[in-house]
Write a protein that holds these residues in place. Structure first.
Motif, PDB file in Angstrom:
ATOM      1  N   GLN A  25     -37.228 -30.924  -6.577  1.00  0.00           N
ATOM      2  CA  GLN A  25     -36.173 -29.917  -6.753  1.00  0.00           C
ATOM      3  C   GLN A  25     -36.591 -28.557  -6.192  1.00  0.00           C
ATOM      4  N   VAL A  26     -37.301 -28.584  -5.062  1.00  0.00           N
ATOM      5  CA  VAL A  26     -37.756 -27.380  -4.368  1.00  0.00           C
ATOM      6  C   VAL A  26     -37.038 -27.317  -3.032  1.00  0.00           C
ATOM      7  N   ALA A  27     -36.701 -26.101  -2.612  1.00  0.00           N
ATOM      8  CA  ALA A  27     -36.040 -25.910  -1.327  1.00  0.00           C
ATOM      9  C   ALA A  27     -36.723 -24.786  -0.561  1.00  0.00           C
ATOM     10  N   TRP A  28     -36.538 -24.803   0.735  1.00  0.00           N
ATOM     11  CA  TRP A  28     -37.076 -23.779   1.615  1.00  0.00           C
ATOM     12  C   TRP A  28     -35.909 -23.058   2.270  1.00  0.00           C
ATOM     13  N   ILE A  29     -35.938 -21.728   2.204  1.00  0.00           N
ATOM     14  CA  ILE A  29     -34.882 -20.942   2.843  1.00  0.00           C
ATOM     15  C   ILE A  29     -35.528 -19.961   3.817  1.00  0.00           C
ATOM     16  N   PRO A  30     -34.882 -19.721   4.949  1.00  0.00           N
ATOM     17  CA  PRO A  30     -35.429 -18.760   5.914  1.00  0.00           C
ATOM     18  C   PRO A  30     -35.217 -17.331   5.429  1.00  0.00           C
ATOM     19  N   ILE A  31     -36.132 -16.460   5.769  1.00  0.00           N
ATOM     20  CA  ILE A  31     -35.961 -15.035   5.503  1.00  0.00           C
ATOM     21  C   ILE A  31     -36.174 -14.280   6.801  1.00  0.00           C
ATOM     22  N   LYS A  32     -35.700 -13.046   6.846  1.00  0.00           N
ATOM     23  CA  LYS A  32     -35.813 -12.234   8.059  1.00  0.00           C
ATOM     24  C   LYS A  32     -37.292 -12.029   8.407  1.00  0.00           C
ATOM     25  N   PRO A  33     -37.654 -12.234   9.662  1.00  0.00           N
ATOM     26  CA  PRO A  33     -39.050 -12.037  10.043  1.00  0.00           C
ATOM     27  C   PRO A  33     -39.432 -10.559  10.177  1.00  0.00           C
ATOM     28  N   GLN A  34     -38.456  -9.680  10.270  1.00  0.00           N
ATOM     29  CA  GLN A  34     -38.737  -8.239  10.393  1.00  0.00           C
ATOM     30  C   GLN A  34     -37.823  -7.483   9.455  1.00  0.00           C
ATOM     31  N   GLY A  35     -38.320  -6.368   8.961  1.00  0.00           N
ATOM     32  CA  GLY A  35     -37.485  -5.537   8.101  1.00  0.00           C
ATOM     33  C   GLY A  35     -37.384  -6.092   6.696  1.00  0.00           C
ATOM     34  N   LEU A  36     -36.337  -5.683   6.000  1.00  0.00           N
ATOM     35  CA  LEU A  36     -36.154  -6.060   4.603  1.00  0.00           C
ATOM     36  C   LEU A  36     -35.276  -7.297   4.468  1.00  0.00           C
ATOM     37  N   HIS A  37     -35.553  -8.061   3.441  1.00  0.00           N
ATOM     38  CA  HIS A  37     -34.704  -9.196   3.077  1.00  0.00           C
ATOM     39  C   HIS A  37     -34.573  -9.160   1.563  1.00  0.00           C
ATOM     40  N   SER A  38     -33.385  -8.976   1.082  1.00  0.00           N
ATOM     41  CA  SER A  38     -33.153  -8.910  -0.364  1.00  0.00           C
ATOM     42  C   SER A  38     -32.449 -10.167  -0.831  1.00  0.00           C
ATOM     43  N   PHE A  39     -32.805 -10.604  -2.022  1.00  0.00           N
ATOM     44  CA  PHE A  39     -32.154 -11.750  -2.640  1.00  0.00           C
ATOM     45  C   PHE A  39     -31.259 -11.256  -3.756  1.00  0.00           C
ATOM     46  N   GLY A  40     -30.346 -12.113  -4.165  1.00  0.00           N
ATOM     47  CA  GLY A  40     -29.452 -11.776  -5.263  1.00  0.00           C
ATOM     48  C   GLY A  40     -30.220 -11.515  -6.547  1.00  0.00           C
ATOM     49  N   GLU A  41     -29.595 -10.770  -7.420  1.00  0.00           N
ATOM     50  CA  GLU A  41     -30.225 -10.374  -8.676  1.00  0.00           C
ATOM     51  C   GLU A  41     -30.310 -11.555  -9.640  1.00  0.00           C
ATOM     52  N   VAL A  42     -31.496 -11.753 -10.201  1.00  0.00           N
ATOM     53  CA  VAL A  42     -31.735 -12.810 -11.176  1.00  0.00           C
ATOM     54  C   VAL A  42     -32.545 -12.208 -12.310  1.00  0.00           C
ATOM     55  N   LEU A  43     -32.156 -12.481 -13.518  1.00  0.00           N
ATOM     56  CA  LEU A  43     -32.904 -12.004 -14.676  1.00  0.00           C
ATOM     57  C   LEU A  43     -33.859 -13.106 -15.112  1.00  0.00           C
ATOM     58  N   PHE A  44     -35.165 -12.824 -15.015  1.00  0.00           N
ATOM     59  CA  PHE A  44     -36.178 -13.781 -15.437  1.00  0.00           C
ATOM     60  C   PHE A  44     -36.449 -13.610 -16.928  1.00  0.00           C
TER      61      PHE A  44
END
Length: 97
Positions: A25-44
């Motif tokens: 149940q693990v997945a891999w997602i690409p992120i921007k190689p340069q600059g900022l990459h923000s993910f949606g807000e999650v409360l841990f």
């Protein structure tokens, strides 16, 4: 980035998954190689130990350069956690005396 699917769903990440392992149940997602990459807000939950991995691929022809990679955690627009890595070619690493 490698993350549990439930976390990717909670972040409402819109990027297409590169790969998904149904058994773990693990997945891999690409992120921007340069600059900022923000993910949606999650409360841990308090004392959460969610496993994440940041996987970095540097093309062979660019491995002579040095890079700095960091991940930070924000809570109400305030930084509450950060991990920083310095990626450098072997010839730049300090040798022990």
């Amino acid at each position: 980035m490698e993350a549990p699917l439930y976390l990717i769903d909670a972040m409402q990440e819109r990027e297409p998954l590169l790969k998904f392992d149904e058994k773990s149940q693990v997945a891999w997602i690409p992120i921007k190689p340069q600059g900022l990459h923000s993910f949606g807000e999650v409360l841990f939950p308090a004392k959460s130990r969610t496993k994440l991995r940041l996987l970095v691929h540097i093309p062979e022809e660019l491995r002579k350069n040095e890079y700095e990679v960091f991940v930070r955690q924000l809570y109400q627009d305030e930084e509450v956690g950060r991990v920083t890595w310095r990626l450098a070619p072997r010839h730049c690493q300090k040798q022990p005396n």
